[in-house]
Scaffold this motif. Structure first.
Motif, PDB file in Angstrom:
ATOM      1  N   GLU A  66      71.236-107.317 -11.298  1.00 39.52           N
ATOM      2  CA  GLU A  66      72.421-107.214 -10.468  1.00 39.52           C
ATOM      3  C   GLU A  66      73.448-106.360 -11.188  1.00 39.52           C
ATOM      4  O   GLU A  66      73.749-106.590 -12.354  1.00 39.52           O
ATOM      5  N   ARG A  76      77.208-105.231 -11.767  1.00 35.96           N
ATOM      6  CA  ARG A  76      78.526-105.841 -11.602  1.00 35.96           C
ATOM      7  C   ARG A  76      79.596-104.958 -12.220  1.00 35.96           C
ATOM      8  O   ARG A  76      79.376-104.304 -13.238  1.00 35.96           O
ATOM      9  N   TYR A 114      72.369-109.024 -15.676  1.00 32.28           N
ATOM     10  CA  TYR A 114      73.584-108.431 -15.124  1.00 32.28           C
ATOM     11  C   TYR A 114      73.912-107.197 -15.956  1.00 32.28           C
ATOM     12  O   TYR A 114      73.924-107.263 -17.184  1.00 32.28           O
TER      13      TYR A 114
END
Length: 79
Positions: free
Chosen positions: A28, A30, A45
């Motif tokens: 992901e 971010r 992340y």
């Protein structure tokens, strides 16, 4: 073919935005993350601005480091 792509730019754009590489675990992107953060070896992340190559190298480095630490702690099995 180029004319077909030009007439359907919204589909081309949607395909490019939806396409994701496989890095061996879910990744992901971010805005608030400054470096690779891996939670329980299940999800990673990464900063939003990282390229796919940067992500792949960081995840490879993470897997190599965790594998080496595993061998350093336990030694060889059966000894």
């Amino acid at each position: 073919m180029l004319q077909t792509l030009q007439s359907h730019t919204e589909y081309v754009l949607a395909a490019l935005l939806a396409w994701r590489r496989d890095f061996g675990m879910p990744v992901e992107r971010r805005i608030t993350v400054r470096r690779l953060v891996v939670e329980r070896n299940q999800v990673a992340y990464v900063p939003l601005w990282w390229s796919d190559l940067q992500i792949q190298r960081a995840i490879d480095r993470h897997f190599r480091q965790t594998l080496q630490r595993g061998f350093e702690r336990g030694g060889l099995p059966g000894r």
